[in-house]
Design an enzyme around this catalytic site. Structure first.
Site, PDB file in Angstrom:
ATOM      1  N   GLY A 215       0.796  -1.214   0.000  1.00 28.50           N
ATOM      2  CA  GLY A 215       0.000   0.000   0.000  1.00 28.50           C
ATOM      3  C   GLY A 215       0.832   1.270   0.000  1.00 28.50           C
ATOM      4  N   HIS A 216       0.182   2.372  -0.309  1.00 24.88           N
ATOM      5  CA  HIS A 216       0.882   3.647  -0.473  1.00 24.88           C
ATOM      6  C   HIS A 216       1.562   4.103   0.818  1.00 24.88           C
ATOM      7  CE1 HIS A 216      -3.227   5.859   0.332  1.00 24.88           C
ATOM      8  NE2 HIS A 216      -2.907   5.012   1.281  1.00 24.88           N
TER       9      HIS A 216
END
Length: 370
Positions: A263-264
Site C-alpha cells: 500500500g501507499h
C-alpha cells in the site's frame, strides 16, 4: 547506426552463439569440479560426470540432488542420484556426498551452473518507442513494443522485454531486468540488480479517497513515487503503490512474491520476504529480515519490527515488537495459537463432557435437596 539494422545484427550474432538467445540445460562437469566450485567436501568418486540437478526422488545417475530436511534422510539411501548435497554431519551413505553447511543454497548455486536462461543481445527493437530525451546505458536490450518515456534514465546492461512501459522521469540502475508487461510509473527510482517479473506494477496510484458532506468520494492525488533499493526481486503481478506524499520504499535485498499488494507510503526493510497474496495497507512499516507468509495482512499505520514472522493467513492490526512470531487473525503469539488450534479441534468433545458433568452435578444437587 540505424537501430533496426543494429538490432537485427545483434540478433544474428546471438543466433550464431551457443551462449545467447537459447535455453541450455546440458552442461557436463566432473563431480570433483562441482565440489571445488561450491567449496564442498566430496566423499565419493570425483570422476563422475554430472549433467544436471533434480529432486531426490527423480534424480538419475548423472544428476545432483540435496537433503536439507531430516525427514528426507531415508530417501538419500535409495536415490539414484550421482551425488547428494548434505550438511557436514550427515551419516555416511553409499551415494557420493557433497558436504556443505547450507545444502539448499548450494543446490540453488548448482542449478545455476547447469541451467542457462535465455540471453538477450544488446540493441533496440525497431518497434520499441524510446523518447529522444531518454538516456539508456551501455549494452541494453529493449524488446518489441516496449515504451521508454521522456527523461527516463536506465543504467548499463538493462534487459527490457516486450511491452514493458517506463513512464516519464523514471530512474533505474544497472542490470535492470523487466519481463514482458511490467510497468514502472512516473518518477519512480529503482536501484541496481532489480528484477520485475511479468505484470508487475511499480508506482500505481495508492487507494486514497476523501468523502465530502454529501457522501461522495474524491480521489486524493498520489504524488509520491516508489523508491526501490538494490538486489530487489518483485514477482509476477505484484503491485507497489505510489505514496500520497513522501515515498513508498522497498529496501535492499527485499523479495516480493506473486500477487502481493504494497500500500501507499509503506516501507519494507532490508532482506524481508513478502510472500504470495500478502497485503500491506497504507503506511505500513516492516522491519529488516521479516517474513510475511502467504496471504498475511497488515493493517494501515502498523509497524512490525526486525525479524518478525507472520505465518500464513495471519492478520495484524497492531504494532509488533522485533523478533516475534505471530499466527491467526487477529494474530497473536504463535505458540499460544498452536495450543489454541489444538484445543479448538477438541471443542466438540470438551462440550460433550462438560454437558455430562453439568447433568451429573444437577442430579447430585437434586439428591442433596431431598
Amino acid at each position: 547506426m540505424n537501430r533496426q539494422r543494429g538490432y537485427e545484427a545483434a540478433s544474428e550474432r546471438a543466433d550464431d552463439s551457443s551462449s545467447n538467445s537459447r535455453v541450455h540445460y546440458n552442461r557436463t562437469m566432473k563431480l570433483a569440479q562441482l565440489a571445488e566450485r561450491l567449496g564442498a567436501q566430496l566423499r565419493g568418486d570425483g570422476s563422475i560426470d554430472v549433467t544436471g540437478v533434480r529432486g531426490i526422488e527423480e534424480a538419475g545417475p548423472s544428476e545432483v540432488t540435496f537433503v536439507a530436511n531430516p525427514k528426507y534422510a531415508g530417501l538419500a539411501r535409495s536415490t539414484r542420484a550421482a551425488a547428494i548435497l548434505v550438511e557436514p554431519g550427515f551419516p555416511e551413505i553409499e551415494p557420493a556426498t557433497l558436504r556443505i553447511a547450507n545444502p539448499y543454497l548450494a543446490f540453488a548455486q548448482t542449478l545455476g551452473f547447469f541451467y542457462q536462461p535465455p540471453a538477450y543481445p544488446p540493441g533496440i527493437h525497431p518497434t520499441a518507442a524510446v523518447d529522444p530525451t531518454a538516456v539508456i546505458g551501455a549494452e541494453a536490450h529493449i524488446g518489441a513494443y516496449a515504451v521508454v518515456g521522456p527523461h527516463v534514465r536506465v543504467g548499463d546492461h538493462a534487459t527490457i522485454l516486450p511491452h514493458v512501459v517506463l513512464y516519464p522521469g523514471v530512474t533505474i540502475g544497472d542490470h535492470f531486468f523487466a519481463h514482458a508487461h511490467a510497468v514502472v510509473r512516473e518518477a519512480c527510482v529503482l536501484g541496481d540488480h532489480v528484477t520485475l517479473e511479468n505484470g508487475v506494477i511499480v508506482g500505481s496510484d495508492g487507494f486514497g479517497f476523501a468523502k465530502d458532506s454529501a457522501g461522495s468520494w474524491h480521489k486524493i492525488p498520489q504524488s509520491g513515487p516508489v523508491h526501490i533499493g538494490n538486489h530487489v526481486d518483485i514477482q509476477a503481478n505484484a503491485c507497489i503503490d505510489r505514496a500520497t506524499v513522501g515515498a513508498t520504499e522497498i529496501a535492499d535485498g527485499a523479495k516480493i512474491d506473486n500477487l502481493v499488494q504494497i500500500g501507499h507510503g509503506s516501507r519494507v526493510g532490508r532482506n524481508t520476504l513478502v510472500c504470495a497474496q500478502a497485503g500491506l495497507a497504507g503506511s505500513s512499516i516492516i522491519g529488516a529480515n521479516a517474513i510475511l507468509a502467504g496471504q498475511a495482512g497488515v493493517a494501515g499505520h502498523c509497524t512490525l519490527g526486525d525479524g518478525v514472522i507472520l505465518t500464513a493467513q495471519s492478520g495484524v492490526s497492531h504494532d509488533v515488537p522485533a523478533g516475534r512470531m505471530l499466527s491467526g487473525s487477529p494474530a497473536f503469539d504463535n505458540r499460544t495459537w498452536l495450543r489454541a488450534v489444538t484445543a479448538f479441534q477438541r471443542l466438540p468433545e470438551i462440550l460433550r463432557r462438560l454437558g455430562q458433568l453439568e447433568k451429573a452435578a444437577a442430579r447430585t444437587e437434586k439428591a442433596d435437596q431431598l
